[in-house]
Each structure stands twice: as C-alpha cells, then as structure tokens.
Design a protein around this motif. Structure first.
Motif, PDB file in Angstrom:
ATOM      1  N   TYR A 186      -5.626   3.510  -3.021  1.00 33.66           N
ATOM      2  CA  TYR A 186      -4.371   2.877  -2.631  1.00 33.66           C
ATOM      3  C   TYR A 186      -3.557   2.556  -3.869  1.00 33.66           C
ATOM      4  O   TYR A 186      -4.056   2.606  -5.005  1.00 33.66           O
ATOM      5  CB  TYR A 186      -4.637   1.589  -1.835  1.00 33.66           C
ATOM      6  CG  TYR A 186      -5.650   0.664  -2.489  1.00 33.66           C
ATOM      7  CD1 TYR A 186      -5.259  -0.269  -3.437  1.00 33.66           C
ATOM      8  CD2 TYR A 186      -7.002   0.737  -2.167  1.00 33.66           C
ATOM      9  CE1 TYR A 186      -6.177  -1.111  -4.056  1.00 33.66           C
ATOM     10  CE2 TYR A 186      -7.923  -0.085  -2.773  1.00 33.66           C
ATOM     11  CZ  TYR A 186      -7.506  -1.010  -3.715  1.00 33.66           C
ATOM     12  OH  TYR A 186      -8.431  -1.822  -4.330  1.00 33.66           O
ATOM     13  N   THR A 199      -1.337   6.532   0.506  1.00 29.88           N
ATOM     14  CA  THR A 199      -0.786   6.186   1.822  1.00 29.88           C
ATOM     15  C   THR A 199      -0.945   4.716   2.179  1.00 29.88           C
ATOM     16  O   THR A 199      -0.527   4.297   3.259  1.00 29.88           O
ATOM     17  CB  THR A 199      -1.436   7.048   2.909  1.00 29.88           C
ATOM     18  OG1 THR A 199      -2.852   6.821   2.901  1.00 29.88           O
ATOM     19  CG2 THR A 199      -1.143   8.533   2.684  1.00 29.88           C
ATOM     20  N   HIS A 200      -1.561   3.942   1.300  1.00 31.23           N
ATOM     21  CA  HIS A 200      -1.682   2.499   1.516  1.00 31.23           C
ATOM     22  C   HIS A 200      -1.291   1.773   0.232  1.00 31.23           C
ATOM     23  O   HIS A 200      -1.458   2.297  -0.876  1.00 31.23           O
ATOM     24  CB  HIS A 200      -3.115   2.117   1.896  1.00 31.23           C
ATOM     25  CG  HIS A 200      -3.469   2.447   3.309  1.00 31.23           C
ATOM     26  ND1 HIS A 200      -3.540   1.500   4.297  1.00 31.23           N
ATOM     27  CD2 HIS A 200      -3.750   3.635   3.900  1.00 31.23           C
ATOM     28  CE1 HIS A 200      -3.869   2.086   5.440  1.00 31.23           C
ATOM     29  NE2 HIS A 200      -4.007   3.374   5.226  1.00 31.23           N
ATOM     30  N   ARG A 206      -1.698  -2.218  -1.545  1.00 30.21           N
ATOM     31  CA  ARG A 206      -2.303  -3.540  -1.438  1.00 30.21           C
ATOM     32  C   ARG A 206      -1.751  -4.463  -2.516  1.00 30.21           C
ATOM     33  O   ARG A 206      -1.318  -4.019  -3.577  1.00 30.21           O
ATOM     34  CB  ARG A 206      -3.829  -3.462  -1.570  1.00 30.21           C
ATOM     35  CG  ARG A 206      -4.509  -2.757  -0.411  1.00 30.21           C
ATOM     36  CD  ARG A 206      -6.022  -2.795  -0.532  1.00 30.21           C
ATOM     37  NE  ARG A 206      -6.656  -2.015   0.531  1.00 30.21           N
ATOM     38  CZ  ARG A 206      -7.965  -1.891   0.679  1.00 30.21           C
ATOM     39  NH1 ARG A 206      -8.795  -2.495  -0.163  1.00 30.21           N
ATOM     40  NH2 ARG A 206      -8.449  -1.152   1.662  1.00 30.21           N
ATOM     41  N   ALA A 250       2.746  -5.518   6.780  1.00 28.17           N
ATOM     42  CA  ALA A 250       1.403  -5.402   6.202  1.00 28.17           C
ATOM     43  C   ALA A 250       0.424  -6.260   6.995  1.00 28.17           C
ATOM     44  O   ALA A 250       0.811  -7.036   7.875  1.00 28.17           O
ATOM     45  CB  ALA A 250       1.427  -5.836   4.736  1.00 28.17           C
ATOM     46  N   ASP A 293      -2.832  -5.346   3.111  1.00 22.14           N
ATOM     47  CA  ASP A 293      -2.803  -3.888   3.081  1.00 22.14           C
ATOM     48  C   ASP A 293      -1.605  -3.422   3.890  1.00 22.14           C
ATOM     49  O   ASP A 293      -1.402  -3.859   5.035  1.00 22.14           O
ATOM     50  CB  ASP A 293      -4.098  -3.317   3.671  1.00 22.14           C
ATOM     51  CG  ASP A 293      -4.130  -1.800   3.615  1.00 22.14           C
ATOM     52  OD1 ASP A 293      -4.724  -1.267   2.652  1.00 22.14           O
ATOM     53  OD2 ASP A 293      -3.576  -1.142   4.517  1.00 22.14           O
ATOM     54  N   TRP A 294      -0.806  -2.529   3.303  1.00 27.02           N
ATOM     55  CA  TRP A 294       0.392  -1.985   3.944  1.00 27.02           C
ATOM     56  C   TRP A 294       0.185  -0.497   4.151  1.00 27.02           C
ATOM     57  O   TRP A 294       0.043   0.250   3.174  1.00 27.02           O
ATOM     58  CB  TRP A 294       1.599  -2.253   3.060  1.00 27.02           C
ATOM     59  CG  TRP A 294       2.933  -1.904   3.641  1.00 27.02           C
ATOM     60  CD1 TRP A 294       3.250  -1.730   4.947  1.00 27.02           C
ATOM     61  CD2 TRP A 294       4.150  -1.702   2.895  1.00 27.02           C
ATOM     62  NE1 TRP A 294       4.590  -1.437   5.078  1.00 27.02           N
ATOM     63  CE2 TRP A 294       5.156  -1.418   3.848  1.00 27.02           C
ATOM     64  CE3 TRP A 294       4.476  -1.757   1.548  1.00 27.02           C
ATOM     65  CZ2 TRP A 294       6.476  -1.174   3.462  1.00 27.02           C
ATOM     66  CZ3 TRP A 294       5.793  -1.517   1.168  1.00 27.02           C
ATOM     67  CH2 TRP A 294       6.774  -1.233   2.116  1.00 27.02           C
ATOM     68  N   ASN A 295       0.123  -0.073   5.408  1.00 28.96           N
ATOM     69  CA  ASN A 295      -0.027   1.341   5.726  1.00 28.96           C
ATOM     70  C   ASN A 295       1.325   2.019   5.548  1.00 28.96           C
ATOM     71  O   ASN A 295       2.238   1.827   6.353  1.00 28.96           O
ATOM     72  CB  ASN A 295      -0.544   1.507   7.156  1.00 28.96           C
ATOM     73  CG  ASN A 295      -0.911   2.947   7.479  1.00 28.96           C
ATOM     74  OD1 ASN A 295      -0.381   3.885   6.899  1.00 28.96           O
ATOM     75  ND2 ASN A 295      -1.819   3.121   8.420  1.00 28.96           N
ATOM     76  N   THR A 341      -7.812  -0.427   8.428  1.00 24.12           N
ATOM     77  CA  THR A 341      -7.573  -0.456   7.003  1.00 24.12           C
ATOM     78  C   THR A 341      -8.368   0.660   6.342  1.00 24.12           C
ATOM     79  O   THR A 341      -9.380   1.107   6.884  1.00 24.12           O
ATOM     80  CB  THR A 341      -7.983  -1.798   6.385  1.00 24.12           C
ATOM     81  OG1 THR A 341      -9.350  -2.053   6.688  1.00 24.12           O
ATOM     82  CG2 THR A 341      -7.120  -2.913   6.921  1.00 24.12           C
TER      83      THR A 341
END
Length: 244
Positions: free
Chosen positions: A69, A104-105, A107, A127, A148-150, A243
């Motif tokens: 990430y 793709t993520h 944090r 998030a 965590d932000w997808n 996640t």
C-alpha cells in the motif's frame, strides 16, 4: 515539491501547524528529498502568491501479511486554509500518484480523538479505521488509529452506515459503548469527547480504552457528532476481503 526551498518551507509549515518547537519531532528537509528520489511522493499546494499552504508526503509500505500500500505519513494544511478543501485535493492528488504506481490502497494514522480528522478520513474520503495502535510512535501518549483507503473502489460499501446517527443517550458519556440497533449483528457505537483534551484526562483515557477494545474484530466506518461535547464512532464486524 521538488526543490530544497520547497522542502525547507514544508518542514517549517509542519512544525508550525503541529506546534512542534523542538527539533526532535520536526520534519527533515533532506528526508523529503530522499523520499521523492526513492519511491516516495511529496506534493504541495500553494496560494496565489506562491506561498506553500499545504503538503502531503508518503511512500510504499507493507505489513506482516505482505499487503502492499501507499503509506501517507503526513498531510499538513496551514490553519488559515483548513476547511477550504485543500486537504481533500492533496489526498486526491496523492491517490492518483499511488494508483499510477500500482498501489490500490493507502494507509495513514491519526489521533482517534480528533473528531474533525475522523470525519474527514472516514466520511469525506471513505476510508476505514482498521486497527488501534497503542504508542504508535513508541512513546507514551501516541496512540493512533490506522486507516485504510481503498483507492480502486468507485462505490461506497458503507454508505448506509455513514447516514446513521448515534443514539442521543450517549451524550455526555465518553467511553460508553452501545449496540447499534438496526445496523447488523455486532455493530456498536463508541462515544468519545468532541473536543481534544490537554494534559492528563481520565475521560479521554476511558474513551481510548473503549475504542481499542471495541475494535477487536471490527472496523470503524463513520464518526458522527451527538452534541457539542460528545461524538461517536460506528464499529461494524470485519468481513473477509475488506482490507488488504
């Protein structure tokens, strides 16, 4: 940001916004330069006069499960410009950089009792709060919430949760935890103070402990204000694949 002067101004802004008078918690301009040249991102925002009024920086990270990430170490906005949308624009720019690198993520961490930050991270950006870390910076008083932000999702899996309102019975009861009726088995509300405390505060300590315990097997999906003194997080059970 790509020059020594940019990094110097960023370091000065960082210390000013967070109130760091000494050098032990300051930001090293050389570090920002090294990050940009070795897989990190340093992005700034300037006003019409060319003054630096905000910046973000981050780098690739991994965890014990080898998830990959973009780790955003800091997002800083001059106090005069907070609430004007600069923070969101910086995060959006950082998102584009991360996606361009195949990450793709994203944090980052924040103090979970800073309600304004909580609302921005969980509601504005979408998030999730995935883990409570005690003494994240290996010093007392540095508890942080890991979010965590997808970056690849275009829908909002928690939209219904974000429209929910915490029960008024939690008003004035930081540290209280109640079931979130109608929001699924295992969902609960955790009350926290709406305003940050200064120095030792047993009320804030109680809220932090309740939040840490409630996150066992749950993630945080929204934070809503109940009244001037009390806000609340909504925690829902973790489902496989939420996640990385």
């Amino acid at each position: 940001m790509s020059t020594a002067d940019d990094y110097r101004r960023a370091a000065e802004l960082y210390s000013r916004v967070f109130g760091y008078a000494g050098s032990d918690l300051g930001l090293n301009a050389n570090l920002l330069s090294a990050l940009r040249k070795n897989g990190g991102a340093t992005l700034g925002a300037v006003d019409d006069s060319g003054e630096l009024v905000g910046f973000v920086y981050g780098f690739e990270g991994t965890d014990e499960s080898r998830a990959r990430y973009h780790y955003s170490q800091a997002a800083v906005v001059d106090r005069r410009y907070q609430g004007t949308g600069i923070g969101r624009r910086l995060k959006t720019a950082q998102r584009e950089v991360a996606l361009g690198w195949g990450q793709t993520h994203m944090r980052w961490t924040f103090d979970p009792l800073l309600v304004r930050n909580a609302h921005f991270n969980l509601v504005t950006l979408g998030a999730e709060g995935i883990r409570y870390e005690r003494d994240f910076y290996d010093r007392p008083g540095s508890d942080r919430l890991v979010v965590d932000w997808n970056l690849s999702r275009t829908d909002d899996p928690h939209q219904a949760y974000r429209r929910a309102h915490a029960p008024a019975t939690l008003a004035g009861r930081p540290g209280a935890v109640v079931d979130a009726d109608g929001l699924g088995d295992g969902a609960c509300w955790i009350a926290i103070p709406s305003a940050p405390s200064v120095g030792a505060d047993p009320v804030a300590d109680r809220a932090r402990l309740a939040l840490a315990e409630a996150m066992n097997g749950r993630i945080l999906v929204t934070c809503t204000r109940i009244d001037e003194a009390t806000s609340a997080y909504l925690a829902v059970p973790t489902t496989e694949g939420e996640t990385p």
